[in-house]
Design a protein around this motif. Structure first.
Motif, PDB file in Angstrom:
ATOM      1  N   ILE A 110     -17.718   9.317   5.938  1.00 25.82           N
ATOM      2  CA  ILE A 110     -17.114  10.564   5.457  1.00 25.82           C
ATOM      3  C   ILE A 110     -18.202  11.622   5.234  1.00 25.82           C
ATOM      4  O   ILE A 110     -18.021  12.803   5.587  1.00 25.82           O
ATOM      5  N   ALA A 169      -8.433   4.007   2.783  1.00 30.66           N
ATOM      6  CA  ALA A 169      -8.433   5.458   3.011  1.00 30.66           C
ATOM      7  C   ALA A 169      -8.231   6.201   1.689  1.00 30.66           C
ATOM      8  O   ALA A 169      -8.923   7.193   1.399  1.00 30.66           O
ATOM      9  N   MET A 170      -7.307   5.705   0.864  1.00 32.01           N
ATOM     10  CA  MET A 170      -7.013   6.394  -0.390  1.00 32.01           C
ATOM     11  C   MET A 170      -8.230   6.369  -1.335  1.00 32.01           C
ATOM     12  O   MET A 170      -8.627   7.408  -1.867  1.00 32.01           O
ATOM     13  N   THR A 204     -11.213   8.374  -0.009  1.00 34.95           N
ATOM     14  CA  THR A 204     -10.950   9.803  -0.186  1.00 34.95           C
ATOM     15  C   THR A 204     -11.188  10.219  -1.635  1.00 34.95           C
ATOM     16  O   THR A 204     -11.875  11.209  -1.911  1.00 34.95           O
ATOM     17  N   VAL A 218     -12.888  15.227   1.100  1.00 32.27           N
ATOM     18  CA  VAL A 218     -11.802  15.069   2.070  1.00 32.27           C
ATOM     19  C   VAL A 218     -10.675  16.059   1.767  1.00 32.27           C
ATOM     20  O   VAL A 218     -10.282  16.226   0.611  1.00 32.27           O
ATOM     21  N   CYS A 245      -5.780  13.192   3.746  1.00 30.34           N
ATOM     22  CA  CYS A 245      -5.833  11.728   3.896  1.00 30.34           C
ATOM     23  C   CYS A 245      -4.458  11.261   4.374  1.00 30.34           C
ATOM     24  O   CYS A 245      -3.441  11.600   3.772  1.00 30.34           O
ATOM     25  N   ILE A 282      -2.070   7.972   5.425  1.00 29.83           N
ATOM     26  CA  ILE A 282      -1.963   6.511   5.289  1.00 29.83           C
ATOM     27  C   ILE A 282      -0.620   6.038   5.852  1.00 29.83           C
ATOM     28  O   ILE A 282       0.317   6.838   5.980  1.00 29.83           O
ATOM     29  N   VAL A 315      -9.307  12.086   6.761  1.00 25.73           N
ATOM     30  CA  VAL A 315      -9.439  10.622   6.798  1.00 25.73           C
ATOM     31  C   VAL A 315      -8.082  10.054   7.192  1.00 25.73           C
ATOM     32  O   VAL A 315      -7.058  10.414   6.603  1.00 25.73           O
ATOM     33  N   TRP A 322      -1.537   7.983  -5.972  1.00 26.05           N
ATOM     34  CA  TRP A 322      -1.338   8.856  -4.814  1.00 26.05           C
ATOM     35  C   TRP A 322      -1.227  10.312  -5.277  1.00 26.05           C
ATOM     36  O   TRP A 322      -1.719  11.229  -4.622  1.00 26.05           O
ATOM     37  N   LEU A 362      -4.581  11.602  -5.681  1.00 24.97           N
ATOM     38  CA  LEU A 362      -5.186  11.929  -4.392  1.00 24.97           C
ATOM     39  C   LEU A 362      -4.691  13.287  -3.899  1.00 24.97           C
ATOM     40  O   LEU A 362      -5.480  14.136  -3.478  1.00 24.97           O
ATOM     41  N   THR A 390      -7.155  16.390  -2.968  1.00 24.59           N
ATOM     42  CA  THR A 390      -7.351  16.981  -1.630  1.00 24.59           C
ATOM     43  C   THR A 390      -6.609  18.310  -1.493  1.00 24.59           C
ATOM     44  O   THR A 390      -6.923  19.098  -0.603  1.00 24.59           O
TER      45      THR A 390
END
Ligand SMILES: Nc1ncnc2c1ncn2[C@@H]1O[C@H](COP(=O)(O)OP(=O)(O)O)[C@@H](O)[C@H]1O
Ligand SMILES: O=P(O)(O)OC[C@H]1O[C@](O)(COP(=O)(O)O)[C@@H](O)[C@@H]1O
Ligand SMILES: [Mg+2]
Length: 482
Positions: free
Chosen positions: A243, A271-272, A275, A281, A284, A286, A316, A441, A444, A448
């Protein structure tokens, strides 16, 4: 000897909604087995430790977040050494096998099983099965001693080899029986644990005094119940390097886009977490979170906006993301599988690269530079980091203690920070996935700033499905809802 097996779960209930999902024991189907004092009693390293032995009634709750009037819920047997063991040291003939894909820490687990058997329990016969399940019947074994395994935790991979496919129950159990193996340590992911459950059932049907125990390995972190799998932290850390490279490339070009594909067939945990750890990032993707490319609120619109706002961006993508879009575009669902029956995925990274390039080719005022980085195998081929090494050690030692105590048909796993013995059924019945309506989530998305790509109707449908699943198993996956 009771050959009339019941592979039902061993469940005990208690006050206030207490449930123990217990693991099988050799004495469930073989009576009058002799027991021996645990050799650790006279081991100077342990004799000074107060309460070194685990109380037979100690159990660990699956859920730590409870309501005042709610039931105590499901518990698992606490791992650790018992006062009495069901094997004399010179009677033990142990075998270790590693199956499925690689994962950082495999060698550490092998090392620590061998060392625990030798140094804690005085066992001197430990075999490595070469190359996964099929090695039981198609290859020679590898002798494992503390000297052989001394330095292996510093290397990636597995010194005894691994493979997919080749799970032939009668041949494997014949090999166990013919070689006189009475402790089988099986290290592997969801597929491997299903295979281990089948071996345990057959060993029990034949009435063999042989214990079958699993240690969960999965770089995707897709095994349920446990807090997280070993090697996961190492993989997330290694993913940072890719990354970072993507970020440097993106930042240095006009409208630069760095695209990184990470592992995650059905579960987007790597990935989570990669990130969340990176903070560089912007998007992301998924497998658990559907998205679409074109139109208002779509991925391409977001990429365009991000480039206009920031001049560069990092994406990502987990390898299992958007597979339904690729299938729809190819007008067919790919049926290709690997030797274990896992679906072979199409390259979502290349596909997204093409889509983004195609989109900006139509906007001459916005030339882009896109660099696609695929570190897939690099993140799992590395040795485990320090914290995973400690975790692997605890898992391996816990497993050995359980096996010596005569427990069988279990997977050794960390639940709420405590080592436990979990019945195979609980490990194999479902997959651990990112719950996109849980807090992790949401964190996240706020980190982002990406859109959720879900329309309000879809949010309601996802929430309903997840509520129903949680009601069924009484569990909310811990890696999601911290
Ligand atoms: N349902 C099953 N029953 C018996 N063996 C299985 C099953 N699924 C997978 N296996 C075996 O387990 C091994 C590893 O499975 P695989 O899916 O490749 O990796 P992982 O265990 O990491 O998920 C393979 O040798 C495969 O044949
Ligand atoms: O190319 P291989 O060896 O089949 O491995 C690729 C797959 O392995 C995985 O890491 C998962 O492997 P396991 O199921 O064995 O843990 C996936 O993320 C990936 O799709
Ligand atoms: Mg798997």
């Amino acid at each position: 000897m009771d050959n009339n097996i019941s592979c039902q779960m061993k469940v005990e209930t208690g006050d206030a909604g207490y449930v123990l999902e217990d693991v099988p024991h050799l004495t469930d189907y073989i009576s009058d087995l002799p027991t021996y004092p645990n050799p650790l009693r006279s081991n100077p390293a342990y004799s000074v430790v107060k309460q070194y032995f685990v109380d037979a009634d100690d159990t660990v709750p699956q859920k730590v977040v409870v309501h005042k009037d709610g039931p105590r819920g499901i518990h698992f047997r606490r791992a650790g050494p018992r006062q009495r063991v069901y094997f004399a040291p010179d009677e033990v003939h142990a075998a270790i096998v590693t199956c499925g894909g690689l994962c950082p820490g495999l060698n550490t687990v092998i090392r620590e099983i061998v060392c625990a058997l030798y140094h804690m329990y005085g066992v001197t016969r430990v075999l490595g099965i070469d190359g996964g399940y099929r090695g039981f019947y198609s290859k020679n074994t590898i002798t494992l001693t503390p000297k052989v395994v001394n330095d292996i935790h510093k290397r990636g991979g597995t010194i005894i080899g691994t493979s997919r496919g080749g799970h032939d129950k009668p041949k494997i159990v014949d090999s166990i029986q013919d070689r006189g193996i009475n402790q089988v340590y099986i290290i592997g992911g969801d597929g491997t644990q299903k295979g281990a459950a089948v071996i345990y059932q057959e060993v029990r049907r034949r009435g063999l005094k042989a214990v079958v125990a699993g240690i969960p390995k999965t770089i995707d972190n897709d095994i349920p119940v446990i807090d997280k799998s070993f090697g996961f932290d190492t993989a997330v850390e290694e993913a940072q390097r890719a990354i970072n490279a993507a970020h440097v490339e993106a930042e240095s070009a006009e409208n630069g886009i760095g695209l990184v594909k990470l592992m995650g067939r059905y579960s987007g945990f790597i990935a989570m977490y990669a990130t969340l750890a990176s903070r560089d990032v912007d998007l992301c993707l998924i497998p658990e979170s559907p998205f679409y490319l074109e139109g208002e609120g779509g991925l391409l619109e977001y990429v365009e906006k991000r480039l206009k706002d920031n001049g560069h961006m990092v994406i990502v993508v987990a390898e299992g993301a958007g597979q339904e879009l690729l299938a729809a575009e190819n007008l067919k669902t790919s049926t290709a599988q690997d030797a274990s029956g896992n679906k072979l995925l199409q390259d979502v990274g290349l596909w997204i690269s093409d889509k983004i390039k195609g989109h900006f080719a139509k906007i001459p005022s916005m030339p882009i530079t896109l660099k696609y980085i695929d570190p897939t195998y690099m993140i799992r081929a590395v040795p485990s980091n320090a914290s995973d090494n400690v975790y692997c050690t605890l898992l391996a030692q816990s497993c050995v203690h359980g096996v010596m105590a005569g427990y069988t048909g279990f997977t050794s796993g960390l639940v709420n920070g405590r080592q436990t013995y979990i019945p195979f059924n609980r490990i194999t019945e479902k997959q651990n996935n990112v719950v996109i309506t849980d807090r992790m989530w949401a964190r996240l998305l706020s980190s982002t700033n990406q859109p959720s790509f879900l329309r309000p109707k879809e949010v309601i449908a996802v929430q309903k499905l997840e509520r129903e699943t949680q009601l069924l198993d009484g569990d909310s996956s811990k890696t999601n809802d911290i």
